[in-house]
Design an enzyme around this catalytic site. Structure first.
Site, short mmCIF file in Angstrom:
data_model
loop_
_atom_site.label_atom_id
_atom_site.label_comp_id
_atom_site.label_asym_id
_atom_site.label_seq_id
_atom_site.Cartn_x
_atom_site.Cartn_y
_atom_site.Cartn_z
N ASN A 7 0.56 -1.03 -0.16
CA ASN A 7 0.03 0.38 -0.20
C ASN A 7 1.12 1.47 0.22
O ASN A 7 1.90 1.85 1.03
CB ASN A 7 -1.07 0.06 1.15
CG ASN A 7 -1.76 1.07 1.23
OD1 ASN A 7 -1.86 2.09 0.37
ND2 ASN A 7 -2.85 1.00 2.01
N ARG A 88 -2.40 -2.28 -3.85
CA ARG A 88 -3.81 -1.57 -3.31
C ARG A 88 -3.50 0.05 -4.39
O ARG A 88 -2.40 0.65 -4.52
CB ARG A 88 -3.92 -0.65 -2.36
CG ARG A 88 -4.94 -0.47 -2.11
CD ARG A 88 -4.94 0.52 -0.67
NE ARG A 88 -6.61 1.20 -0.23
CZ ARG A 88 -6.32 2.16 0.22
NH1 ARG A 88 -5.69 2.42 1.20
NH2 ARG A 88 -7.35 2.25 0.52
N HIS A 177 -12.93 1.27 -0.03
CA HIS A 177 -13.11 0.10 0.80
C HIS A 177 -13.48 -0.87 -0.37
O HIS A 177 -14.22 -2.12 0.36
CB HIS A 177 -13.98 0.88 1.76
CG HIS A 177 -13.72 1.45 3.32
ND1 HIS A 177 -14.66 2.18 3.35
CD2 HIS A 177 -12.14 2.30 2.88
CE1 HIS A 177 -13.82 3.37 4.33
NE2 HIS A 177 -12.29 3.19 3.99
N ARG A 236 -14.07 13.11 7.93
CA ARG A 236 -14.95 13.48 6.55
C ARG A 236 -16.45 13.62 7.22
O ARG A 236 -17.02 13.25 8.08
CB ARG A 236 -14.70 12.43 5.41
CG ARG A 236 -13.29 12.47 5.01
CD ARG A 236 -13.36 11.79 4.09
NE ARG A 236 -12.03 10.86 3.38
CZ ARG A 236 -11.27 9.74 3.82
NH1 ARG A 236 -12.35 8.83 4.27
NH2 ARG A 236 -10.62 9.84 3.00
N GLU A 379 -7.35 -6.51 3.91
CA GLU A 379 -6.99 -5.23 3.07
C GLU A 379 -5.98 -6.22 2.37
O GLU A 379 -6.16 -7.04 1.26
CB GLU A 379 -7.36 -4.15 2.87
CG GLU A 379 -8.58 -3.88 2.92
CD GLU A 379 -9.31 -2.35 3.77
OE1 GLU A 379 -8.58 -2.36 4.83
OE2 GLU A 379 -9.45 -1.12 2.77
#
Ligand code: ADP
Length: 393
Positions: A7, A88, A177, A236, A379
């Site tokens: 990542n 990713r 996601h 957010r 992930e």
């Protein structure tokens, strides 16, 4: 079979090295402040942790040092042991419906769409380019956060705005996601031992999204054109009336991207509480009756419940609700408050089982209308599985 999962951020590179025989992590770590003063790395393996400050001018430097360390520390005996590297990628638009082996053509397509995630995709590409340079003969795989959501239908992914915005500029819902929601879907499939089920997957961490899944396939998700949409998050806002933007621009003498920055980085739990983006801090403050934290926490829970309710109707009911990511896996009170608000749908959880953290646990009671699980997401493992699968194919 050993696979590295990567990542890459603009100044960082996170890795996990898996032995795919039993899917266990042999080593993992983080290279930070690449191209910035004070760059360093941390590698964890065998219960040990090594940290060193070292100059890292580029991602290529980080990859070279990573591979040197893997051999120097005898984590692997030679680079030949690395069978593939999975990367990713945040945004794949509608060009990537699933993970792919990286070719020059894939890199060209990534170049084409990088403007859709200007903070993330170029950084993800740096990771691929660095590994392609250092390990030119090892297959690379790109795994997209958006791919799982490509099964949404047009009624779902289109916004009710001028159609030409979609046709000319690609304005639509893409979600995010997806790799996590796909991992949760696969895990639920294994737990239930069947393919057909209605699942509401709640990935609630610092970022957060809720996804409605029918028979293994995404039918709707709460994030949108960007990850700013949907539920309230750590920093957010999630969904708001867009007319707020020009109003605040005028009041504060800001331009549009500055206000969007406020919505991405200074809103959510952080903005409402004026205290912290971290749910642990918020819960602690609530115990001391901090009014803003109390309202922020209620709003946070309410937004999640609203989406679960919406998806319950969309799916025509639900068989399973899953909580995952930082808050979903760990916050006992937030899970309890969400489930209490779902009591009208027949959801019942066992308060003792709800005290569990960090492992797969069914927290609903036998007479609950919907099974509720905590499932830690992974992930990195999903990226490694895709990589293994594609290089075998
Ligand atoms: P990201 O979206 O950055 O991947 P994570 O999934 O790691 O984030 O979630 C991080 C968030 O999880 C933290 O900001 C914090 O709000 C929350 N969190 C972590 N541990 C706990 C805990 N024990 N109780 C409540 N919240 C927690």
């Amino acid at each position: 079979m050993k696979i590295i999962s990567i990542n890459a951020g603009s100044s960082s590179l996170k890795f996990s090295l898996f032995d795919m025989k039993d899917e266990h992590v042999i080593a993992s770590g983080l290279f930070e402040r690449i191209g910035i003063e004070g760059s360093n790395y941390t590698i964890k393996f065998n219960g040990e942790k090594i940290t060193q400050e070292i100059e890292l001018s580029t991602h290529v430097d980080a990859v070279n040092i990573l591979l040197d360390k893997l051999t120097d520390l005898n984590i692997i005996s030679s680079l030949d042991e690395i069978d593939g590297v999975g990367h990713r990628i945040v945004q794949g638009k509608d060009l990537f419906q699933e993970s792919v082996i990286v070719t020059d053509e894939v890199m060209e397509k990534l170049e084409e769409i990088k403007g859709f995630a200007p903070l993330h995709n170029p950084a993800n590409m740096l990771g691929i380019e660095a590994f392609r340079k250092v390990l030119p003969n090892v297959p690379m795989v790109a795994v997209f956060d958006t791919a799982f959501h490509q099964t949404m239908d047009k009624t779902t992914y289109l916004y009710p705005v001028p159609y030409s915005w979609y046709e000319d500029y690609g304005v639509r819902k893409y979600g995010a996601h997806g790799t996590s929601h796909r991992y949760i879907t696969e895990t639920v499939k294994k737990i239930l031992g069947r393919e057909a089920f209605r699942l509401i997957s709640c990935h609630i961490g610092n970022g957060g999204s809720i996804t409605a899944i029918k028979d293994g396939v995404c039918v709707d998700t709460s994030m949108g054109f960007t990850p700013l949409a949907g539920i309230m998050m750590g920093t957010r806002s999630g969904d708001i009336d867009p007319s707020v933007i020009p109003y605040v621009m005028e009041k504060e003498g800001k331009n549009a991207s500055e206000v969007i920055d406020d919505l991405n980085k200074r809103s959510g739990l952080f903005g409402m509480s004026e205290y912290s983006s971290d749910m642990r801090d918020i819960v602690e403050q609530c115990d001391m009756q901090n009014e803003k934290c109390l309202v922020a926490r209620q709003k946070y829970v309410r937004r999640i419940v609203d989406y679960i309710a919406q998806y319950y109707v969309l799916l025509g009911g639900a068989d399973v609700i899953v909580f995952t990511a930082g808050v979903g896996e760990n916050s006992v009170p937030v899970r309890r408050e969400i489930c209490e608000k779902l009591a009208c749908l027949g959801v019942k959880i066992d308060l003792d089982l709800n005290n569990q953290r960090g492992e797969i646990t069914k927290i609903s009671t036998e007479d609950s209308s919907i099974a509720v699980y905590i499932i830690p997401t992974d992930e990195e493992l999903m990226i490694a599985r895709d990589t293994l699968h594609l290089i075998h194919r």
